[in-house]
Design a protein around this motif. Structure first.
Motif, PDB file in Angstrom:
ATOM      1  N   MET A   1       2.440  10.357  79.904  1.00  0.00           N
ATOM      2  CA  MET A   1       1.172  11.023  79.644  1.00  0.00           C
ATOM      3  C   MET A   1       1.266  12.423  80.227  1.00  0.00           C
ATOM      4  O   MET A   1       1.540  12.571  81.415  1.00  0.00           O
ATOM      5  CB  MET A   1       0.017  10.314  80.344  1.00  0.00           C
ATOM      6  CG  MET A   1       0.008   8.813  80.257  1.00  0.00           C
ATOM      7  SD  MET A   1      -0.143   8.209  78.610  1.00  0.00           S
ATOM      8  CE  MET A   1       0.914   6.802  78.733  1.00  0.00           C
ATOM      9  N   THR A   2       1.042  13.415  79.394  1.00  0.00           N
ATOM     10  CA  THR A   2       1.087  14.766  79.935  1.00  0.00           C
ATOM     11  C   THR A   2       0.192  15.692  79.134  1.00  0.00           C
ATOM     12  O   THR A   2      -0.156  15.403  77.985  1.00  0.00           O
ATOM     13  CB  THR A   2       2.524  15.325  79.972  1.00  0.00           C
ATOM     14  OG1 THR A   2       2.578  16.478  80.805  1.00  0.00           O
ATOM     15  CG2 THR A   2       3.021  15.691  78.572  1.00  0.00           C
ATOM     16  N   SER A   3      -0.193  16.783  79.780  1.00  0.00           N
ATOM     17  CA  SER A   3      -0.978  17.821  79.135  1.00  0.00           C
ATOM     18  C   SER A   3      -1.033  19.018  80.067  1.00  0.00           C
ATOM     19  O   SER A   3      -0.984  18.864  81.294  1.00  0.00           O
ATOM     20  CB  SER A   3      -2.398  17.338  78.840  1.00  0.00           C
ATOM     21  OG  SER A   3      -3.179  18.395  78.313  1.00  0.00           O
ATOM     22  N   TYR A   4      -1.103  20.192  79.488  1.00  0.00           N
ATOM     23  CA  TYR A   4      -1.338  21.390  80.294  1.00  0.00           C
ATOM     24  C   TYR A   4      -2.808  21.537  80.657  1.00  0.00           C
ATOM     25  O   TYR A   4      -3.170  22.419  81.414  1.00  0.00           O
ATOM     26  CB  TYR A   4      -0.869  22.637  79.538  1.00  0.00           C
ATOM     27  CG  TYR A   4       0.617  22.892  79.656  1.00  0.00           C
ATOM     28  CD1 TYR A   4       1.152  23.468  80.800  1.00  0.00           C
ATOM     29  CD2 TYR A   4       1.477  22.559  78.633  1.00  0.00           C
ATOM     30  CE1 TYR A   4       2.513  23.704  80.923  1.00  0.00           C
ATOM     31  CE2 TYR A   4       2.846  22.788  78.732  1.00  0.00           C
ATOM     32  CZ  TYR A   4       3.353  23.372  79.878  1.00  0.00           C
ATOM     33  OH  TYR A   4       4.703  23.599  79.998  1.00  0.00           O
ATOM     34  N   LYS A   5      -3.651  20.666  80.133  1.00  0.00           N
ATOM     35  CA  LYS A   5      -5.085  20.712  80.415  1.00  0.00           C
ATOM     36  C   LYS A   5      -5.474  19.467  81.190  1.00  0.00           C
ATOM     37  O   LYS A   5      -5.124  18.358  80.823  1.00  0.00           O
ATOM     38  CB  LYS A   5      -5.867  20.769  79.098  1.00  0.00           C
ATOM     39  CG  LYS A   5      -7.381  20.677  79.233  1.00  0.00           C
ATOM     40  CD  LYS A   5      -7.959  21.972  79.759  1.00  0.00           C
ATOM     41  CE  LYS A   5      -9.486  21.936  79.809  1.00  0.00           C
ATOM     42  NZ  LYS A   5     -10.010  21.076  80.876  1.00  0.00           N
ATOM     43  N   GLY A   6      -6.202  19.648  82.292  1.00  0.00           N
ATOM     44  CA  GLY A   6      -6.704  18.515  83.065  1.00  0.00           C
ATOM     45  C   GLY A   6      -7.998  17.985  82.470  1.00  0.00           C
ATOM     46  O   GLY A   6      -8.599  18.597  81.596  1.00  0.00           O
ATOM     47  N   GLY A   7      -8.422  16.816  82.969  1.00  0.00           N
ATOM     48  CA  GLY A   7      -9.698  16.255  82.547  1.00  0.00           C
ATOM     49  C   GLY A   7      -9.735  15.751  81.120  1.00  0.00           C
ATOM     50  O   GLY A   7     -10.793  15.732  80.484  1.00  0.00           O
TER      51      GLY A   7
ATOM     52  N   LYS B   1      -5.979  11.548  81.016  1.00  0.00           N
ATOM     53  CA  LYS B   1      -4.566  11.213  81.201  1.00  0.00           C
ATOM     54  C   LYS B   1      -4.398   9.948  82.042  1.00  0.00           C
ATOM     55  O   LYS B   1      -3.679   9.028  81.645  1.00  0.00           O
ATOM     56  CB  LYS B   1      -3.865  12.411  81.859  1.00  0.00           C
ATOM     57  CG  LYS B   1      -2.367  12.370  81.856  1.00  0.00           C
ATOM     58  CD  LYS B   1      -1.777  13.746  82.151  1.00  0.00           C
ATOM     59  CE  LYS B   1      -2.337  14.399  83.401  1.00  0.00           C
ATOM     60  NZ  LYS B   1      -1.994  13.705  84.652  1.00  0.00           N
ATOM     61  N   THR B   2      -5.051   9.903  83.188  1.00  0.00           N
ATOM     62  CA  THR B   2      -4.918   8.730  84.062  1.00  0.00           C
ATOM     63  C   THR B   2      -5.570   7.501  83.429  1.00  0.00           C
ATOM     64  O   THR B   2      -5.010   6.403  83.492  1.00  0.00           O
ATOM     65  CB  THR B   2      -5.535   9.012  85.443  1.00  0.00           C
ATOM     66  OG1 THR B   2      -4.814  10.092  86.055  1.00  0.00           O
ATOM     67  CG2 THR B   2      -5.467   7.782  86.340  1.00  0.00           C
TER      68      THR B   2
END
Length: 198
Positions: free
Chosen positions: A1-7, A10-11
């Motif tokens: 799971m990855t992204s340059y954007k938080g929130g 992902k978790t």
């Protein structure tokens, strides 16, 4: 799971895909996020919370050989080098994306990086999709389809049941007194089936 954007969930996605995969074979969740969100989720549930083991990135080496499925919840906004390593060393890169303009900017950046790396193992998962009559989810899906971006058919609705699951330290299917908990789990179960069967 990855992204340059938080929130972007992902978790939550890591937790629930691990819960699904654990039903099929031993599954390990590696918490690679500096905030340790998955670890804290696990700790809130105590011995009866999550049905799979959660370890930190540093602990992964001593555990990885005992598990068939490995889910890695990566750090938010990874460095370009870390992102490149992730993209080239996994069977599937799941990119959660929230259908709102600020989050879509982060998705665009993530997808551009993957294209520059020539990565073909990624798939976008729409998360926190608002209910109808709002159309942001459908609009984002149509945009991704028009660009030929691999996208999960299943999507994750925006539901308070997920926040309750995080607070209780359990998968959403264990949340009591929420009529949407079953619907929330069904959504991730559908994603899990796509991961396994394509």
């Amino acid at each position: 799971m990855t992204s340059y954007k938080g929130g972007v969930g992902k978790t939550t996605t890591a937790i629930h895909l691990a819960a699904y995969l654990q039903r099929l074979a031993p599954t390990l969740l590696v918490d690679g996020d500096a905030i340790r969100s998955a670890t804290k989720w696990s700790q809130r549930g105590g011995d009866h919370g999550l049905p799979f083991k959660v370890v930190t990135h540093a602990q992964m080496v001593s555990h990885i050989r005992d598990y068939k499925h490995i889910i890695i919840d990566t750090e938010g906004n990874p460095t370009d080098d870390d992102f490149g390593d992730l993209a080239s060393n996994c069977d599937m890169l799941v990119i959660p994306a929230v259908p709102e303009s600020v989050a879509t900017d982060g998705l665009t950046h993530t997808l551009a990086k993957l294209q520059s790396l020539g990565n073909r193992t990624h798939r976008v998962l729409l998360t926190m999709v608002p209910p109808k009559p709002r159309t942001e989810g459908q609009q984002l899906r149509e945009m991704l389809n028009a660009e030929g971006i691999p996208t999960f058919n299943a999507e994750i609705p925006r539901l308070a049941a997920f926040e309750k699951a995080a607070a209780e330290g359990v998968p959403v299917y264990s949340v009591k007194d929420d009529r949407n908990a079953g619907r929330a789990w069904d959504a991730y179960e559908a994603v899990g089936k796509e991961v396994i069967h394509g």
